[in-house]
Design an enzyme around this catalytic site. Structure first.
Site, PDB file in Angstrom:
ATOM      1  N   LYS A  95       1.475   4.380  -2.977  1.00 39.90           N
ATOM      2  CA  LYS A  95       1.325   5.811  -2.709  1.00 39.90           C
ATOM      3  C   LYS A  95       2.636   6.559  -2.959  1.00 39.90           C
ATOM      4  O   LYS A  95       2.625   7.703  -3.442  1.00 39.90           O
ATOM      5  CB  LYS A  95       0.841   6.032  -1.272  1.00 39.90           C
ATOM      6  CG  LYS A  95      -0.537   5.435  -0.998  1.00 39.90           C
ATOM      7  CD  LYS A  95      -1.596   5.988  -1.949  1.00 39.90           C
ATOM      8  CE  LYS A  95      -2.997   5.538  -1.597  1.00 39.90           C
ATOM      9  NZ  LYS A  95      -4.017   6.111  -2.503  1.00 39.90           N
ATOM     10  N   TYR A 114       0.840  -1.204   0.000  1.00 37.21           N
ATOM     11  CA  TYR A 114       0.000   0.000   0.000  1.00 37.21           C
ATOM     12  C   TYR A 114       0.874   1.252   0.000  1.00 37.21           C
ATOM     13  O   TYR A 114       0.669   2.172  -0.811  1.00 37.21           O
ATOM     14  CB  TYR A 114      -0.918  -0.007   1.221  1.00 37.21           C
ATOM     15  CG  TYR A 114      -1.724   1.267   1.385  1.00 37.21           C
ATOM     16  CD1 TYR A 114      -2.803   1.542   0.548  1.00 37.21           C
ATOM     17  CD2 TYR A 114      -1.399   2.200   2.364  1.00 37.21           C
ATOM     18  CE1 TYR A 114      -3.545   2.708   0.691  1.00 37.21           C
ATOM     19  CE2 TYR A 114      -2.139   3.372   2.519  1.00 37.21           C
ATOM     20  CZ  TYR A 114      -3.200   3.621   1.685  1.00 37.21           C
ATOM     21  OH  TYR A 114      -3.922   4.781   1.829  1.00 37.21           O
ATOM     22  N   ALA A 115       1.855   1.290   0.894  1.00 38.59           N
ATOM     23  CA  ALA A 115       2.755   2.447   0.968  1.00 38.59           C
ATOM     24  C   ALA A 115       3.536   2.606  -0.329  1.00 38.59           C
ATOM     25  O   ALA A 115       3.775   3.730  -0.795  1.00 38.59           O
ATOM     26  CB  ALA A 115       3.697   2.303   2.152  1.00 38.59           C
ATOM     27  N   ALA A 116       3.917   1.487  -0.934  1.00 37.95           N
ATOM     28  CA  ALA A 116       4.677   1.544  -2.184  1.00 37.95           C
ATOM     29  C   ALA A 116       3.853   2.176  -3.301  1.00 37.95           C
ATOM     30  O   ALA A 116       4.368   2.958  -4.108  1.00 37.95           O
ATOM     31  CB  ALA A 116       5.130   0.146  -2.589  1.00 37.95           C
ATOM     32  N   THR A 140     -13.018   7.371   7.545  1.00 31.98           N
ATOM     33  CA  THR A 140     -13.644   6.867   6.326  1.00 31.98           C
ATOM     34  C   THR A 140     -13.855   5.357   6.440  1.00 31.98           C
ATOM     35  O   THR A 140     -13.220   4.694   7.265  1.00 31.98           O
ATOM     36  CB  THR A 140     -12.763   7.131   5.094  1.00 31.98           C
ATOM     37  OG1 THR A 140     -11.541   6.379   5.239  1.00 31.98           O
ATOM     38  CG2 THR A 140     -12.448   8.613   4.941  1.00 31.98           C
TER      39      THR A 140
END
Length: 253
Positions: free
Chosen positions: A159, A155-157, A190
């Protein structure tokens, strides 16, 4: 009196507009006079969001962002009335938490396609003159691109890849009268946040979010920052990553 948030007559494309930040942004824009074009994968949720929009002239398209391609046809349809696109917000994201030992190509491919490849394809399309005269693009990244937590590897990658694409693309897009930036939220209230922390108690989530100086943000807080970047008030900002983390950096280990 000049109102930088007056989007009357502007056509803004918003992806992921059926919940969270994307929905808040679409509603805010419509309240300020924009014609909003919604792209999302769930037709029923699209319909419910459309009912919440102020004004008229809005459009909607069903698009599954885990599937590549199909963007040219959507862009052609949006501008078929001769009204080009003035802004775009990419607010689609799969908040996948996977231990590094369980990473596999299928998970990585699907996450990259949804979070990054779709954004890149849409930026590529909007760069074409037939779709814009001048425009502002905003991608929704995340503070975890710089400060990831455990299991946020892929996920971080995605972004971080979005941030880098923005920095590089700004060099080309300026000559085309397009500005491009990302917003990096921290904890935002969210459905995606609660999905990502499924199985974690509310107390534990609050404890994790306590690193964020100003507390957990609401979707509307981020929508206001997005609207600033879409507006002419930010005309000297491009190729940048805008922190919207509530002061998270002050508390990161």
């Amino acid at each position: 009196m000049w109102n930088p948030f007056d989007f009357t007559g502007k056509r803004i494309l918003v992806t992921g507009a059926t919940s969270g930040i994307g929905q808040a942004t679409a509603i805010r824009l419509s309240e300020q006079g924009a014609q909003v074009c919604i792209l999302a994968r769930n037709e029923e949720k699209i319909r419910k969001t459309m009912e919440k929009l102020a004004g008229e002239g809005h459009q909607h398209y069903v698009k599954d962002f885990s599937e590549p391609g199909g963007y040219k046809e959507i862009f052609d349809s949006i501008v078929q009335d001769g009204h080009k696109i003035d802004g775009m917000v990419y607010c689609v994201g799969a908040a996948v938490l996977v231990p590094v030992g369980m990473l596999n190509k299928n998970t990585m491919d699907e996450t990259m396609t949804t979070n990054f490849y779709g954004f890149a394809e849409m930026v590529s399309q909007l760069s074409k003159k037939k779709y814009h005269d001048r425009a502002s693009i905003v991608g929704i990244s995340a503070i975890s691109a710089l400060y990831p937590r455990k299991c946020q590897n892929i996920y971080a990658a995605t972004k971080a890849a979005m941030n880098t694409l923005v920095s590089a693309s700004a060099l080309e897009l300026a000559a085309k009268h397009i500005r491009i930036n990302t917003v990096m939220p921290g904890f935002v209230n969210t459905p995606m946040l609660h999905q990502a922390y499924e199985g974690v108690s509310e107390e534990e989530l609050r404890e994790a979010a306590s690193q964020q100086l100003l507390g957990i943000a609401e979707p509307e807080d981020i929508a206001d920052i997005i609207m600033f970047l879409l507006s002419d008030a930010s005309r000297m900002i491009t190729g940048r990553q805008i922190f919207a983390d509530g002061g998270f950096l002050n508390f990161h280990d």
